[in-house]
Scaffold this motif. Structure first.
Motif, short mmCIF file in Angstrom:
data_model
loop_
_atom_site.label_atom_id
_atom_site.label_comp_id
_atom_site.label_asym_id
_atom_site.label_seq_id
_atom_site.Cartn_x
_atom_site.Cartn_y
_atom_site.Cartn_z
N TYR A 80 -6.25 50.69 -15.77
CA TYR A 80 -6.17 49.58 -14.82
C TYR A 80 -5.53 49.97 -13.49
O TYR A 80 -4.54 50.70 -13.45
CB TYR A 80 -5.37 48.43 -15.42
CG TYR A 80 -6.04 47.79 -16.59
CD1 TYR A 80 -7.10 46.91 -16.41
CD2 TYR A 80 -5.65 48.08 -17.89
CE1 TYR A 80 -7.73 46.32 -17.49
CE2 TYR A 80 -6.28 47.50 -18.97
CZ TYR A 80 -7.32 46.62 -18.77
OH TYR A 80 -7.94 46.06 -19.84
N THR A 82 -10.18 46.79 -12.32
CA THR A 82 -9.25 45.84 -11.70
C THR A 82 -8.91 44.79 -12.75
O THR A 82 -9.80 44.09 -13.23
CB THR A 82 -9.87 45.17 -10.47
OG1 THR A 82 -10.22 46.17 -9.52
CG2 THR A 82 -8.91 44.18 -9.84
N LEU A 141 -4.65 47.83 -9.69
CA LEU A 141 -4.68 46.60 -8.90
C LEU A 141 -4.02 46.88 -7.57
O LEU A 141 -2.90 47.41 -7.52
CB LEU A 141 -3.93 45.48 -9.63
CG LEU A 141 -3.80 44.15 -8.90
CD1 LEU A 141 -5.17 43.50 -8.70
CD2 LEU A 141 -2.87 43.21 -9.66
#
Length: 89
Positions: A50, A4, A52
């Motif tokens: 990554y 995250t 999110l």
């Protein structure tokens, strides 16, 4: 397993802006994945590292008008008030 990323969210009466920090990854705007699910869930993915997921304060009405930009190791994502069902402020 995805990481995250650090992010910063700012909001005014007319705009919601999210800055996502994705250091150490070589990406272009074409490799970034930005998906809005059910109008309120934002999923941002910068492969392969990554991921999110955020729940937005209002429903996004025009997903095609969402602006994003890539600067160095940060991605900016912006929504204007006209693009959400309820006021952001």
């Amino acid at each position: 397993m995805p990481i995250t990323p650090r992010y910063h969210l700012s909001q005014s009466n007319t705009h919601l802006e999210i800055e996502v920090n994705i250091p150490h990854v070589r990406v272009s705007t074409s490799s970034l994945e930005l998906v809005i699910v059910d109008g309120t869930d934002l999923h941002f993915h910068a492969p392969p590292t990554y991921l999110l997921k955020l729940i937005l304060p209002g429903r996004v009405l025009d997903e095609e008008a969402v602006e994003n930009s890539l600067t160095g190791g940060s991605v900016g994502i912006a929504f204007s008030e006209e693009q959400t069902e309820k006021s952001l402020g």
